[in-house]
Design an enzyme around this catalytic site. Structure first.
Site, PDB file in Angstrom:
ATOM      1  N   ASN A 102      16.160 -11.695  32.765  1.00  0.00           N
ATOM      2  CA  ASN A 102      16.910 -12.255  33.892  1.00  0.00           C
ATOM      3  C   ASN A 102      16.687 -13.760  33.873  1.00  0.00           C
ATOM      4  O   ASN A 102      15.596 -14.234  34.175  1.00  0.00           O
ATOM      5  CB  ASN A 102      16.386 -11.649  35.206  1.00  0.00           C
ATOM      6  CG  ASN A 102      16.945 -12.348  36.430  1.00  0.00           C
ATOM      7  OD1 ASN A 102      17.969 -13.037  36.347  1.00  0.00           O
ATOM      8  ND2 ASN A 102      16.281 -12.171  37.565  1.00  0.00           N
TER       9      ASN A 102
ATOM     10  N   LYS B 247      17.930 -15.961  35.795  1.00  0.00           N
ATOM     11  CA  LYS B 247      18.031 -16.602  37.118  1.00  0.00           C
ATOM     12  C   LYS B 247      18.964 -17.822  37.011  1.00  0.00           C
ATOM     13  O   LYS B 247      19.911 -17.784  36.243  1.00  0.00           O
ATOM     14  CB  LYS B 247      16.643 -16.986  37.631  1.00  0.00           C
ATOM     15  CG  LYS B 247      15.633 -15.850  37.493  1.00  0.00           C
ATOM     16  CD  LYS B 247      14.381 -16.081  38.264  1.00  0.00           C
ATOM     17  CE  LYS B 247      13.389 -14.975  37.932  1.00  0.00           C
ATOM     18  NZ  LYS B 247      12.412 -14.759  38.974  1.00  0.00           N
TER      19      LYS B 247
ATOM     20  N   HIS C 133      18.346  -7.738  43.460  1.00  0.00           N
ATOM     21  CA  HIS C 133      17.126  -8.463  43.073  1.00  0.00           C
ATOM     22  C   HIS C 133      16.458  -9.034  44.325  1.00  0.00           C
ATOM     23  O   HIS C 133      17.141  -9.438  45.272  1.00  0.00           O
ATOM     24  CB  HIS C 133      17.483  -9.592  42.097  1.00  0.00           C
ATOM     25  CG  HIS C 133      16.289 -10.217  41.458  1.00  0.00           C
ATOM     26  ND1 HIS C 133      15.548 -11.190  42.091  1.00  0.00           N
ATOM     27  CD2 HIS C 133      15.687  -9.986  40.264  1.00  0.00           C
ATOM     28  CE1 HIS C 133      14.543 -11.549  41.296  1.00  0.00           C
ATOM     29  NE2 HIS C 133      14.608 -10.833  40.182  1.00  0.00           N
TER      30      HIS C 133
ATOM     31  N   GLU D 131      15.198 -11.812  44.942  1.00  0.00           N
ATOM     32  CA  GLU D 131      15.629 -13.174  45.317  1.00  0.00           C
ATOM     33  C   GLU D 131      16.971 -13.132  46.045  1.00  0.00           C
ATOM     34  O   GLU D 131      17.214 -13.941  46.943  1.00  0.00           O
ATOM     35  CB  GLU D 131      15.676 -14.077  44.068  1.00  0.00           C
ATOM     36  CG  GLU D 131      14.268 -14.421  43.610  1.00  0.00           C
ATOM     37  CD  GLU D 131      14.126 -14.726  42.123  1.00  0.00           C
ATOM     38  OE1 GLU D 131      15.139 -14.952  41.439  1.00  0.00           O
ATOM     39  OE2 GLU D 131      12.972 -14.715  41.642  1.00  0.00           O
TER      40      GLU D 131
ATOM     41  N   GLU E  73      10.174  -3.823  40.996  1.00  0.00           N
ATOM     42  CA  GLU E  73       9.688  -5.199  40.938  1.00  0.00           C
ATOM     43  C   GLU E  73       8.914  -5.515  42.216  1.00  0.00           C
ATOM     44  O   GLU E  73       9.521  -5.929  43.223  1.00  0.00           O
ATOM     45  CB  GLU E  73      10.869  -6.165  40.818  1.00  0.00           C
ATOM     46  CG  GLU E  73      11.684  -5.959  39.564  1.00  0.00           C
ATOM     47  CD  GLU E  73      12.305  -7.263  39.087  1.00  0.00           C
ATOM     48  OE1 GLU E  73      12.080  -7.612  37.929  1.00  0.00           O
ATOM     49  OE2 GLU E  73      12.967  -7.941  39.880  1.00  0.00           O
TER      50      GLU E  73
ATOM     51  N   GLY F 207       7.317 -14.011  39.385  1.00  0.00           N
ATOM     52  CA  GLY F 207       7.169 -15.453  39.226  1.00  0.00           C
ATOM     53  C   GLY F 207       5.823 -15.983  39.704  1.00  0.00           C
ATOM     54  O   GLY F 207       5.638 -17.183  39.847  1.00  0.00           O
TER      55      GLY F 207
ATOM     56  N   SER G 100       6.189 -10.861  36.310  1.00  0.00           N
ATOM     57  CA  SER G 100       5.309 -11.607  35.418  1.00  0.00           C
ATOM     58  C   SER G 100       4.982 -10.867  34.120  1.00  0.00           C
ATOM     59  O   SER G 100       3.838 -10.878  33.656  1.00  0.00           O
ATOM     60  CB  SER G 100       4.025 -12.012  36.162  1.00  0.00           C
ATOM     61  OG  SER G 100       4.342 -12.846  37.264  1.00  0.00           O
TER      62      SER G 100
ATOM     63  N   GLY H 172      11.664 -12.168  33.896  1.00  0.00           N
ATOM     64  CA  GLY H 172      12.245 -13.411  34.384  1.00  0.00           C
ATOM     65  C   GLY H 172      11.815 -14.577  33.500  1.00  0.00           C
ATOM     66  O   GLY H 172      12.347 -14.787  32.405  1.00  0.00           O
TER      67      GLY H 172
HETATM   68  C1  PEP Z   1      12.504 -11.253  37.725  1.00  0.00           C
HETATM   69  O1  PEP Z   1      13.149 -12.279  37.878  1.00  0.00           O
HETATM   70  O2  PEP Z   1      13.072 -10.166  37.881  1.00  0.00           O
HETATM   71  C2  PEP Z   1      11.093 -11.345  37.353  1.00  0.00           C
HETATM   72  C3  PEP Z   1      10.398 -10.238  37.235  1.00  0.00           C
HETATM   73  O3  PEP Z   1      10.576 -12.614  37.159  1.00  0.00           O
HETATM   74  P1  PEP Z   1       9.174 -12.990  36.426  1.00  0.00           P
HETATM   75  O4  PEP Z   1       9.129 -12.212  35.140  1.00  0.00           O
HETATM   76  O5  PEP Z   1       9.274 -14.463  36.205  1.00  0.00           O
HETATM   77  O6  PEP Z   1       8.078 -12.591  37.360  1.00  0.00           O
END
Ligand code: PEP
Length: 255
Positions: free
Chosen positions: A15, A17, A101, A103, A173, A179, A219, A240
């Site tokens: 992803n 973003k 998601h 966000e 998630e 993040g 992460s 992400g």
């Molecule tokens: C995401 O954006 O779905 C995500 C899991 O981000 P990250 O891997 O940066 O934590």
């Protein structure tokens, strides 16, 4: 290396973003494709921004990499300024779309109800929804993880037929791991995945639950993917930050 012991084919999805212009997307694929050309053990998906979709589809042509959008609206066209419809994504070459998601939920008013409408519209258009669910840190600390996941599952998948349900991918998630550099341990993730799979069995059928792919997101890095994928309940990852770098993302794909 192919892992034939798995019931479900893993999916490693990136992803992006709100990162990468069209030019940066092309550069990414030029570096990434040779690094994953031999990977047949999993499906690879990349979700660029809307403006980089066409360039990404073009750049990934001829490879096994599927392109996904990061959101969609449920109507097929209309006076909805700023929105993009499922059939527009299909025409642009997308195979999948991320829905719900955290966000989108946190910053743009996404709810289980809007996610539900998007999931149904995406499936109807032939897209694979990657539906995200996950609890906040305060909810986990209050012992509410399962009730939050159940509410999100039921709300986002309300009134889906079994046939529609069989088309989706889920992503667990935990919001506190996105993040933040703080990953759920493989055991914590697997416990949540099992809870979601049991819910799927109760809400749809044992067969559909057994074939549902549930990705972990939060992460994920080259250093922790192996431990996560060692859990039979974890069917892949939604990545992400680490998906922005071709080498890092390739290392995750080639876990
Ligand atoms: C995401 O954006 O779905 C995500 C899991 O981000 P990250 O891997 O940066 O934590």
């Amino acid at each position: 290396m192919a892992d034939t012991s798995r019931l479900r084919k893993p999916v490693i999805a990136g992803n992006w973003k709100m990162y990468k212009t069209q030019r940066e997307a092309r550069d990414f694929f030029a570096e990434f494709q040779p690094l994953v050309a031999a990977a047949t053990h999993c499906e690879i998906v990349v979700a660029p921004t809307f403006t980089a979709l066409a360039a990404s589809v073009e750049a990934a042509k001829g490879s096994a990499i599927g392109i996904a959008a990061q959101d969609v609206y449920w109507a097929s066209e209309g006076a909805f300024t700023g929105e993009v419809s499922p059939r527009m994504l299909v025409e642009a070459g997308c195979r999948a779309v991320i829905i719900g998601h955290s966000e989108r939920r946190q910053f743009f008013g996404e709810t289980d109800e809007s996610a539900n409408r998007k999931v149904k519209a995406a499936v109807a258009a032939g897209l694979t929804p990657i539906l995200c669910v996950g609890e906040l840190l305060a909810e986990r600390e209050a012992g509410d993880t399962q009730s939050v996941l159940e509410r999100q599952f039921r709300g986002s998948l309300a009134a889906l037929t079994t046939a529609e349900f069989s088309r989706i991918i889920m992503a667990y998630e935990p919001v506190w791991a996105i993040g933040t550099g703080r990953t759920a341990t493989p055991e914590i993730a697997a416990e949540a995945h099992k809870f979601l799979r049991d819910l799927a069995a109760r809400s749809f059928s044992a067969k559909d639950a057994a074939s549902l792919r549930i990705l972990y997101g939060g992460s994920v890095k080259p250093e922790n993917i192996k431990g996560l994928m060692a859990q039979a309940e974890i069917d892949g990852a939604l990545v992400g930050g680490a998906s922005l770098d071709a080498r890092q993302f390739a290392a995750i794909v080639n876990y």
